[in-house]
Motif scaffolding. Structure first.
Motif, PDB file in Angstrom:
ATOM      1  N   ILE A  95     -19.161  -8.048  10.624  1.00 15.87           N
ATOM      2  CA  ILE A  95     -17.940  -8.147   9.817  1.00 15.87           C
ATOM      3  C   ILE A  95     -18.238  -7.883   8.343  1.00 15.87           C
ATOM      4  O   ILE A  95     -17.484  -7.183   7.666  1.00 15.87           O
ATOM      5  CB  ILE A  95     -17.293  -9.533  10.034  1.00 15.87           C
ATOM      6  CG1 ILE A  95     -16.679  -9.582  11.436  1.00 15.87           C
ATOM      7  CG2 ILE A  95     -16.261  -9.845   8.967  1.00 15.87           C
ATOM      8  CD1 ILE A  95     -16.180 -10.939  11.861  1.00 15.87           C
ATOM      9  N   ARG A 113     -20.618  -6.128   7.194  1.00 22.00           N
ATOM     10  CA  ARG A 113     -21.357  -4.862   7.095  1.00 22.00           C
ATOM     11  C   ARG A 113     -22.739  -5.066   6.466  1.00 22.00           C
ATOM     12  O   ARG A 113     -23.204  -4.275   5.656  1.00 22.00           O
ATOM     13  CB  ARG A 113     -20.538  -3.837   6.296  1.00 22.00           C
ATOM     14  CG  ARG A 113     -19.343  -3.353   7.096  1.00 22.00           C
ATOM     15  CD  ARG A 113     -18.423  -2.481   6.277  1.00 22.00           C
ATOM     16  NE  ARG A 113     -17.671  -3.297   5.331  1.00 22.00           N
ATOM     17  CZ  ARG A 113     -16.566  -2.871   4.701  1.00 22.00           C
ATOM     18  NH1 ARG A 113     -16.103  -1.663   4.911  1.00 22.00           N
ATOM     19  NH2 ARG A 113     -15.930  -3.652   3.863  1.00 22.00           N
ATOM     20  N   ILE A 173     -12.340 -14.768   5.676  1.00 24.60           N
ATOM     21  CA  ILE A 173     -12.049 -13.348   5.435  1.00 24.60           C
ATOM     22  C   ILE A 173     -10.771 -13.214   4.609  1.00 24.60           C
ATOM     23  O   ILE A 173     -10.706 -12.452   3.647  1.00 24.60           O
ATOM     24  CB  ILE A 173     -11.914 -12.584   6.772  1.00 24.60           C
ATOM     25  CG1 ILE A 173     -13.249 -12.568   7.515  1.00 24.60           C
ATOM     26  CG2 ILE A 173     -11.415 -11.168   6.546  1.00 24.60           C
ATOM     27  CD1 ILE A 173     -13.166 -11.962   8.913  1.00 24.60           C
ATOM     28  N   ARG A 196     -10.236 -11.646   0.616  1.00 18.07           N
ATOM     29  CA  ARG A 196      -9.423 -10.463   0.350  1.00 18.07           C
ATOM     30  C   ARG A 196      -8.329 -10.704  -0.679  1.00 18.07           C
ATOM     31  O   ARG A 196      -7.616  -9.784  -1.035  1.00 18.07           O
ATOM     32  CB  ARG A 196      -8.820  -9.942   1.660  1.00 18.07           C
ATOM     33  CG  ARG A 196      -9.901  -9.340   2.577  1.00 18.07           C
ATOM     34  CD  ARG A 196      -9.394  -9.118   3.979  1.00 18.07           C
ATOM     35  NE  ARG A 196      -8.213  -8.299   3.977  1.00 18.07           N
ATOM     36  CZ  ARG A 196      -7.159  -8.516   4.757  1.00 18.07           C
ATOM     37  NH1 ARG A 196      -7.134  -9.542   5.564  1.00 18.07           N
ATOM     38  NH2 ARG A 196      -6.126  -7.702   4.710  1.00 18.07           N
ATOM     39  N   ARG A 218      -1.337  -3.933   8.804  1.00 24.45           N
ATOM     40  CA  ARG A 218      -0.899  -5.019   7.937  1.00 24.45           C
ATOM     41  C   ARG A 218      -1.549  -4.909   6.562  1.00 24.45           C
ATOM     42  O   ARG A 218      -0.903  -5.084   5.531  1.00 24.45           O
ATOM     43  CB  ARG A 218      -1.291  -6.351   8.583  1.00 24.45           C
ATOM     44  CG  ARG A 218      -0.246  -7.428   8.437  1.00 24.45           C
ATOM     45  CD  ARG A 218      -0.762  -8.744   8.962  1.00 24.45           C
ATOM     46  NE  ARG A 218      -2.035  -9.104   8.363  1.00 24.45           N
ATOM     47  CZ  ARG A 218      -2.485 -10.353   8.225  1.00 24.45           C
ATOM     48  NH1 ARG A 218      -1.761 -11.347   8.673  1.00 24.45           N
ATOM     49  NH2 ARG A 218      -3.652 -10.593   7.679  1.00 24.45           N
ATOM     50  N   ALA A 219      -2.862  -4.611   6.561  1.00 27.77           N
ATOM     51  CA  ALA A 219      -3.583  -4.503   5.287  1.00 27.77           C
ATOM     52  C   ALA A 219      -3.074  -3.299   4.491  1.00 27.77           C
ATOM     53  O   ALA A 219      -2.912  -3.370   3.275  1.00 27.77           O
ATOM     54  CB  ALA A 219      -5.082  -4.386   5.547  1.00 27.77           C
ATOM     55  N   GLU A 278      -3.678  -2.467   0.524  1.00 33.92           N
ATOM     56  CA  GLU A 278      -5.138  -2.350   0.436  1.00 33.92           C
ATOM     57  C   GLU A 278      -5.575  -0.902   0.669  1.00 33.92           C
ATOM     58  O   GLU A 278      -4.915  -0.153   1.389  1.00 33.92           O
ATOM     59  CB  GLU A 278      -5.794  -3.270   1.467  1.00 33.92           C
ATOM     60  CG  GLU A 278      -5.490  -4.730   1.148  1.00 33.92           C
ATOM     61  CD  GLU A 278      -6.358  -5.682   1.955  1.00 33.92           C
ATOM     62  OE1 GLU A 278      -7.543  -5.368   2.153  1.00 33.92           O
ATOM     63  OE2 GLU A 278      -5.838  -6.717   2.362  1.00 33.92           O
ATOM     64  N   HIS A 291     -11.630  -2.133   7.557  1.00 34.20           N
ATOM     65  CA  HIS A 291     -12.523  -3.259   7.673  1.00 34.20           C
ATOM     66  C   HIS A 291     -11.799  -4.519   8.149  1.00 34.20           C
ATOM     67  O   HIS A 291     -12.290  -5.265   8.999  1.00 34.20           O
ATOM     68  CB  HIS A 291     -13.213  -3.492   6.331  1.00 34.20           C
ATOM     69  CG  HIS A 291     -14.169  -4.612   6.376  1.00 34.20           C
ATOM     70  ND1 HIS A 291     -14.077  -5.697   5.569  1.00 34.20           N
ATOM     71  CD2 HIS A 291     -15.225  -4.829   7.197  1.00 34.20           C
ATOM     72  CE1 HIS A 291     -15.041  -6.548   5.870  1.00 34.20           C
ATOM     73  NE2 HIS A 291     -15.751  -6.040   6.847  1.00 34.20           N
ATOM     74  N   ALA A 292     -10.578  -4.734   7.626  1.00 32.07           N
ATOM     75  CA  ALA A 292      -9.766  -5.870   8.080  1.00 32.07           C
ATOM     76  C   ALA A 292      -9.507  -5.731   9.580  1.00 32.07           C
ATOM     77  O   ALA A 292      -9.547  -6.718  10.330  1.00 32.07           O
ATOM     78  CB  ALA A 292      -8.446  -5.910   7.312  1.00 32.07           C
TER      79      ALA A 292
END
Lengths: 343, 343
Positions: A82, A84, A167, A171, B101-102, B107, B114-115
């Motif tokens: 997750i 990375r 997470i 963000r 959604r992101a 974003e 990534h999300a």
């Protein structure tokens, strides 16, 4: 004994893997290497609770302890996917190993990253399944086995819930409240690292219910105390002891009790843009540290860790918790806390 | 009944999730949606074997069936993470939902990807843990429960092993041998989709050992037959029925029995560069199809599927497999095979 359990488990898994195919053996070896690097703190709690509460079947306890180590591996490996991250504890993690291999084979960087991520997803799945599998080697009455499984389920449920929130926080630019940070760390880390191993060890030892409850409460507050201590050490600690660069957490802008407090102080404006900045230098980090001291955040975090440690210990003063167990847990916890004050 | 089990399971999980935090509820809802889209073929095999072998506790059988559906979700979700797919069955998958959604939240694309990947990793972990958890709602003697857990373990072990090899093959330009392709598909898909559900249903019904063995062997060959059939339909099938574009498999260069055979024929040189090409057009696909027919690959694959189906059915002709169960399984299998010949 825990090492023996893990070794036996991996020996058996590797034999079965090689029967599937040689490539699969490689993935199990990577998982074994990832698991070898742990400090075994969760197994230690399982064995400690079990022994001090009168358990005598150490071979079953070792399987239980090994199960928590595999759960730890699963969560770390998927966390790295997750985040990375391709390095853990200073050496390539599962994904890093597979990425390097692909690069050496001449694959382009994107394909190599992808090979790494794929291996990480799969190795984590194997580790998660292995945690359940190890529970089944335990000799115990059906009701005890059922509870051990429930505790493992709940630990996974809680860790994933904490990770989801972690997470989410990472963000959003705002600093979460102290309560949110503490609760997230509890769900993500403390439950599976403190509460569950102590609880499981006690239940396998057939400890009376009030003792199980007392240990669970100890685990809860000890976990919070450790987490805050870890965050303070991540910023003020010695690199060679923590194994991290001392400004990694600051550069990452990791949401900690330390920063959450600082964000409520007027001094915050001086460091707000530095924290979480990819270009942070050693001098920047030193400046941030000095502000975290002068605005009272460092003291605040140390006090908070100490208060939680005291709360944790208070819960051990209940009837039925053997003195030796109480003293050992107290000593473990306060060695971390007293370490903080010397920073 | 299986739907009831799944619904109860998710209702309980969502209640527990919302107690952790609201964001976590969202992840469980995404997992529930991902699970809702399945065809329930694994639950159907569990229930069929259980019922026809004299089982009477359908509520336990439904929990077992639901466990295999959750395992299926776990493997698909993590497969999509590995393949960087954001769509499944024509709608956004877990990762796709979180990515959208992101993106809607403004974003940048990399952060949104990534999300999505993070949510996919975590949702798959929840589904895997849920498969084990569901097994514990089953009322059965300890020895039966132990075996059901072992079958689930082995199914996961095998699937991951098959996936490892599948990834390995997709990264090398050479076409693997037919044997490698068949064995990989067996490990990755057939074991958890056919063998394990039939075996588990039979064991919960307390079927005699030879019947369990016969069903396992049926599952093995039926799984291979289905896989080859699926590959043929993926190239020659009707888009609206398979839900895939009819040249997705060709464009991806998916390693199938069809292509493995074709690669041994002189005609292969005519299509070798088209297969696996990102720029494949409908006309290219039509040309590849015609070569796969003329070089005999299509016929070869259909014959191979039929042979495996016959082998599968042969194993049902052992003592103790009830006629009704045998006939139902035969019918299921041959409806797929006869469908092939009409393509």
């Amino acid at each position: 004994m825990v090492e023996d359990s893990l070794q036996r488990f991996f020996a058996d898994a590797k034999l079965r893997a090689v029967a599937v195919n040689a490539t699969y053996l490689g993935l199990w070896e990577a998982l074994e290497r990832a698991t070898a690097g742990g400090k075994r703190s969760r197994p230690r709690l399982v064995m400690l609770a079990y022994r001090q509460l009168g358990g005598t079947d150490f071979s079953s306890a070792a399987e239980l302890a090994a199960s928590y180590e595999l759960l730890h591996s699963a969560l770390l490996i998927h966390d790295d996917v997750i985040d990375r991250d391709f390095v853990r504890r200073g050496i390539p993690n599962v994904s890093g190993h597979y990425r390097s291999r692909a690069l050496r084979a001449g694959e382009p960087p994107a394909a190599a990253d992808h090979a790494g991520v794929s291996a990480g997803v799969l190795a984590g799945d194997l580790a998660l399944s292995s945690a359940y599998r190890l529970l089944r080697s335990i000799e115990a009455p059906a009701s005890v086995r059922q509870r051990l499984n429930d505790i493992l389920d709940d630990a996974i449920f809680s860790s994933v819930g904490g990770e989801v929130l972690d997470i989410e926080f990472s963000r959003t630019p705002d600093m979460p409240s102290l309560e949110d940070i503490t609760r997230t760390a509890h769900q993500k880390t403390s439950v599976y690292s403190f509460e569950a191993p102590l609880q499981a060890g006690a239940i396998l030892a057939a400890a009376p219910e009030p003792v199980v409850t007392a240990l669970t409460a100890f685990g809860r507050y000890a976990g919070i105390a450790y987490q805050i201590a870890d965050d303070v050490l991540g910023v003020f600690g010695n690199e060679s002891r923590t194994g991290k660069t001392s400004w990694g957490d600051l550069r990452e802008g990791k949401r900690t009790a330390l920063l959450s407090y600082a964000a409520t102080r007027p001094e915050w404006t001086r460091i707000a843009t530095l924290v979480g900045s990819q270009d942070m230098t050693a001098a920047d980090a030193e400046y941030v540290r000095s502000v975290l001291v002068s605005c009272g955040a460092k003291n605040y975090a140390i006090t908070l860790a100490t208060e939680n440690a005291l709360l944790a210990v208070m819960h051990l003063e209940s009837d039925g918790v053997p003195d030796a167990l109480r003293r050992t847990l107290e000593r473990m916890l306060f060695s971390v806390i007293s370490d903080l004050s010397s920073r």
